[in-house]
Every structure is written in C-alpha cells, then in structure tokens.
Design a protein around this motif. Structure first.
Motif, PDB file in Angstrom:
ATOM      1  N   LYS A   1       0.843  -1.157  -0.164  1.00 34.02           N
ATOM      2  CA  LYS A   1      -0.115  -0.004   0.019  1.00 34.02           C
ATOM      3  C   LYS A   1       0.774   1.321  -0.039  1.00 34.02           C
ATOM      4  O   LYS A   1       0.491   2.252  -0.727  1.00 34.02           O
ATOM      5  CB  LYS A   1      -0.875   0.004   1.351  1.00 34.02           C
ATOM      6  N   THR A   2       2.017   1.201   0.905  1.00 34.06           N
ATOM      7  CA  THR A   2       2.782   2.463   0.919  1.00 34.06           C
ATOM      8  C   THR A   2       4.401   1.974   0.891  1.00 34.06           C
ATOM      9  O   THR A   2       4.563   0.596   1.113  1.00 34.06           O
ATOM     10  CB  THR A   2       2.486   3.171   2.294  1.00 34.06           C
ATOM     11  N   LEU A   3       5.293   3.035   0.839  1.00 35.43           N
ATOM     12  CA  LEU A   3       6.602   2.722   1.012  1.00 35.43           C
ATOM     13  C   LEU A   3       7.239   3.508   2.012  1.00 35.43           C
ATOM     14  O   LEU A   3       6.861   4.698   2.113  1.00 35.43           O
ATOM     15  CB  LEU A   3       7.307   2.843  -0.510  1.00 35.43           C
ATOM     16  N   ALA A   4       8.379   3.099   2.613  1.00 38.74           N
ATOM     17  CA  ALA A   4       9.112   3.996   3.465  1.00 38.74           C
ATOM     18  C   ALA A   4      10.523   4.011   3.083  1.00 38.74           C
ATOM     19  O   ALA A   4      10.939   3.081   2.623  1.00 38.74           O
ATOM     20  CB  ALA A   4       8.782   3.703   4.870  1.00 38.74           C
ATOM     21  N   ILE A   5      11.278   5.255   3.380  1.00 40.13           N
ATOM     22  CA  ILE A   5      12.753   4.986   3.137  1.00 40.13           C
ATOM     23  C   ILE A   5      13.397   5.713   4.106  1.00 40.13           C
ATOM     24  O   ILE A   5      12.951   6.670   4.850  1.00 40.13           O
ATOM     25  CB  ILE A   5      13.198   5.883   1.706  1.00 40.13           C
ATOM     26  N   THR A   6      14.777   5.104   4.448  1.00 41.02           N
ATOM     27  CA  THR A   6      15.512   5.534   5.410  1.00 41.02           C
ATOM     28  C   THR A   6      16.938   5.802   4.781  1.00 41.02           C
ATOM     29  O   THR A   6      17.298   4.895   3.903  1.00 41.02           O
ATOM     30  CB  THR A   6      15.808   4.726   6.711  1.00 41.02           C
ATOM     31  N   LEU A   7      17.622   6.639   5.071  1.00 40.21           N
ATOM     32  CA  LEU A   7      18.924   6.823   4.646  1.00 40.21           C
ATOM     33  C   LEU A   7      19.906   6.983   6.159  1.00 40.21           C
ATOM     34  O   LEU A   7      19.784   7.735   6.712  1.00 40.21           O
ATOM     35  CB  LEU A   7      19.193   8.083   3.875  1.00 40.21           C
ATOM     36  N   GLU A   8      21.012   5.956   6.266  1.00 43.87           N
ATOM     37  CA  GLU A   8      21.574   5.973   7.446  1.00 43.87           C
ATOM     38  C   GLU A   8      23.526   6.146   6.927  1.00 43.87           C
ATOM     39  O   GLU A   8      23.741   5.746   5.986  1.00 43.87           O
ATOM     40  CB  GLU A   8      21.568   4.910   8.272  1.00 43.87           C
ATOM     41  N   ASP A   9      24.225   6.983   7.785  1.00 42.05           N
ATOM     42  CA  ASP A   9      25.566   6.858   7.627  1.00 42.05           C
ATOM     43  C   ASP A   9      26.161   5.607   8.739  1.00 42.05           C
ATOM     44  O   ASP A   9      25.799   5.467   9.631  1.00 42.05           O
ATOM     45  CB  ASP A   9      25.839   8.149   8.409  1.00 42.05           C
ATOM     46  N   LEU A  10      26.480   4.623   8.014  1.00 36.07           N
ATOM     47  CA  LEU A  10      26.966   3.424   8.809  1.00 36.07           C
ATOM     48  C   LEU A  10      28.230   3.434   9.420  1.00 36.07           C
ATOM     49  O   LEU A  10      28.741   2.569  10.143  1.00 36.07           O
ATOM     50  CB  LEU A  10      26.994   2.258   7.758  1.00 36.07           C
TER      51      LEU A  10
ATOM     52  N   GLN B   1      37.459  12.590   5.447  1.00 36.40           N
ATOM     53  CA  GLN B   1      36.746  11.553   5.814  1.00 36.40           C
ATOM     54  C   GLN B   1      35.867  10.635   4.723  1.00 36.40           C
ATOM     55  O   GLN B   1      35.498  11.594   3.846  1.00 36.40           O
ATOM     56  CB  GLN B   1      36.120  11.304   6.967  1.00 36.40           C
ATOM     57  N   ASN B   2      35.694   9.479   4.661  1.00 34.85           N
ATOM     58  CA  ASN B   2      34.973   8.873   3.615  1.00 34.85           C
ATOM     59  C   ASN B   2      34.277   7.988   4.556  1.00 34.85           C
ATOM     60  O   ASN B   2      34.464   7.270   5.493  1.00 34.85           O
ATOM     61  CB  ASN B   2      35.722   7.936   2.654  1.00 34.85           C
ATOM     62  N   HIS B   3      32.714   8.196   4.347  1.00 34.18           N
ATOM     63  CA  HIS B   3      31.461   7.395   4.926  1.00 34.18           C
ATOM     64  C   HIS B   3      30.781   6.509   4.131  1.00 34.18           C
ATOM     65  O   HIS B   3      30.699   6.826   2.844  1.00 34.18           O
ATOM     66  CB  HIS B   3      30.877   8.261   5.918  1.00 34.18           C
ATOM     67  N   LYS B   4      30.447   5.353   4.615  1.00 34.89           N
ATOM     68  CA  LYS B   4      29.515   4.481   3.866  1.00 34.89           C
ATOM     69  C   LYS B   4      27.911   4.888   4.258  1.00 34.89           C
ATOM     70  O   LYS B   4      27.693   4.833   5.561  1.00 34.89           O
ATOM     71  CB  LYS B   4      29.965   3.034   4.130  1.00 34.89           C
ATOM     72  N   TYR B   5      27.198   4.916   3.273  1.00 35.39           N
ATOM     73  CA  TYR B   5      25.737   5.297   3.565  1.00 35.39           C
ATOM     74  C   TYR B   5      24.679   4.166   3.162  1.00 35.39           C
ATOM     75  O   TYR B   5      25.268   3.421   2.282  1.00 35.39           O
ATOM     76  CB  TYR B   5      25.329   6.406   3.022  1.00 35.39           C
ATOM     77  N   ARG B   6      23.461   3.975   3.746  1.00 36.04           N
ATOM     78  CA  ARG B   6      22.866   2.901   3.422  1.00 36.04           C
ATOM     79  C   ARG B   6      21.180   3.570   3.037  1.00 36.04           C
ATOM     80  O   ARG B   6      20.660   3.960   3.916  1.00 36.04           O
ATOM     81  CB  ARG B   6      22.804   1.963   4.211  1.00 36.04           C
ATOM     82  N   PHE B   7      20.608   3.244   1.738  1.00 32.75           N
ATOM     83  CA  PHE B   7      19.182   3.638   1.626  1.00 32.75           C
ATOM     84  C   PHE B   7      18.711   2.246   1.961  1.00 32.75           C
ATOM     85  O   PHE B   7      18.771   1.228   1.524  1.00 32.75           O
ATOM     86  CB  PHE B   7      18.937   3.894   0.223  1.00 32.75           C
ATOM     87  N   THR B   8      17.422   2.156   2.800  1.00 28.68           N
ATOM     88  CA  THR B   8      16.730   0.972   2.850  1.00 28.68           C
ATOM     89  C   THR B   8      15.318   1.478   2.462  1.00 28.68           C
ATOM     90  O   THR B   8      14.613   2.604   2.861  1.00 28.68           O
ATOM     91  CB  THR B   8      16.588   0.606   4.538  1.00 28.68           C
ATOM     92  N   ILE B   9      14.600   0.680   1.702  1.00 22.83           N
ATOM     93  CA  ILE B   9      13.149   0.919   1.160  1.00 22.83           C
ATOM     94  C   ILE B   9      12.444  -0.119   1.516  1.00 22.83           C
ATOM     95  O   ILE B   9      12.748  -1.369   1.464  1.00 22.83           O
ATOM     96  CB  ILE B   9      12.912   0.966  -0.377  1.00 22.83           C
ATOM     97  N   TYR B  10      11.381  -0.116   2.485  1.00 24.47           N
ATOM     98  CA  TYR B  10      10.280  -0.876   2.864  1.00 24.47           C
ATOM     99  C   TYR B  10       9.051  -0.817   1.921  1.00 24.47           C
ATOM    100  O   TYR B  10       8.455   0.354   1.911  1.00 24.47           O
ATOM    101  CB  TYR B  10       9.945  -0.481   4.323  1.00 24.47           C
ATOM    102  N   SER B  11       8.493  -1.964   1.889  1.00 28.77           N
ATOM    103  CA  SER B  11       6.960  -2.024   1.235  1.00 28.77           C
ATOM    104  C   SER B  11       6.100  -2.252   2.390  1.00 28.77           C
ATOM    105  O   SER B  11       6.607  -3.272   3.265  1.00 28.77           O
ATOM    106  CB  SER B  11       6.945  -2.725   0.025  1.00 28.77           C
TER     107      SER B  11
END
Length: 169
Positions: free
Chosen positions: A43-52, A110-120
């Motif tokens: 029905k919907t989607l959600a997104i998070t972006l995090e610095d790992l 500095q170099n950082h690693k990031y993650r997008f997570t998409i949820y249905s």
C-alpha cells in the motif's frame, strides 16, 4: 516473512559513490528510485538513509520518509517539510535532516558509507511531527512486506594548493 525488495537508483550504483548533487556538499537533493519487484499487496513505501560509519552514532539517520504510494517509481528531489505536497500523504521525520532529505556530508578528509533502505508496507502509518527512526521502525513492525537496501560511499579528500592551504576535492 519479509521478502527482498529489489530496486535501483540511476544516479547511485550499489557499492558506488554518491554524486555531489545528492550530498550536503552539493545540492542536497534526494535521488530517484525504481523498484523491480513490488508486491501487489503493498500500500505504501518508506525510506531511510543512514550513515553506517559515523564515529559517534552507529547507523546515524540522515532521512526518513513514509506513506509514499506503492509504485515502481519514487521521484527525486523531495522538498523540505513534514507534510509532502506531492505525494500528499507522504511524511518526513526527524533525522540529521529535520523533515527533509539531508545527504552525506562527512568531515573533511573522511569517507563514510551510507545505506538507503526501502520498505514496502501493507498499510499507511499515522505518525506525528516528532517521529524519529525508532518510532518509524516500531510502527512498521508487523506491516513490512518487503525490504531492500543500497549502500554507497561519499568522502571529502584533502588536497593542497600551491599556497599550502587545504582545499576540498
């Protein structure tokens, strides 16, 4: 059981680098996404972006958005605000970006690693103005149909000009 959600971001490849336009050192605009295998029950989607790799807080949250209509395309460039004008039902929470997308912006050198997570999800979420990642994740419990992730890096390299002053590259 949560199924895998397959998606791509045309401007940020899996394991690649963020282009400047999606960072706090550039235009700070959210990227677009294309979902390949969206459940017909979503029905919907959600997104998070995090610095790992944030040195002070593990999985430091940069962006939260939820109640996006379930679709195979998520547009780019969401404007700031708790209530999003288009799509009207979407909401943005409190993270490094207060009610807005806030892209990578690690300290100089500095170099950082990031993650997008998409949820249905199988529902819409009724969350308030003060919602943070913990509240979003709690509200999604039992409603997540699919989950997918994309990781990429961004860094600021130090270079030296002829006057021996540090510059950003």
């Amino acid at each position: 059981m949560i199924e895998k959600l397959d998606f791509i971001c045309p401007t940020i490849p899996e394991g690649g680098e963020f282009p400047l336009e999606h960072t706090g050192k550039g235009e700070d605009r959210s990227p677009e996404f294309y979902i390949k295998n969206l459940s017909p029950h979503a029905k919907t989607l959600a997104i998070t972006l995090e610095d790992l790799t944030h040195p002070l807080k593990k999985e430091f949250t940069h962006w939260l958005i939820w109640n996006l209509p379930a679709s195979s395309h998520i547009k780019a460039h969401f404007p700031p605000g708790f209530e999003v004008a288009d799509p009207r039902e979407a909401r943005q929470g409190i993270a490094y970006g207060w009610h807005r997308y806030a892209g990578p912006k690690p300290p100089l050198g500095q170099n950082h690693k990031y993650r997008f997570t998409i949820y249905s999800l199988d529902c819409s979420l009724h969350l308030n103005f003060w919602t943070r990642k913990r509240q979003l994740l709690k509200a999604m419990e039992g409603h997540i149909l699919q989950k997918g992730q994309l990781t990429a890096s961004f860094g600021n390299k130090k270079i030296w000009n002829q006057d021996s002053r540090p510059m950003m590259a």
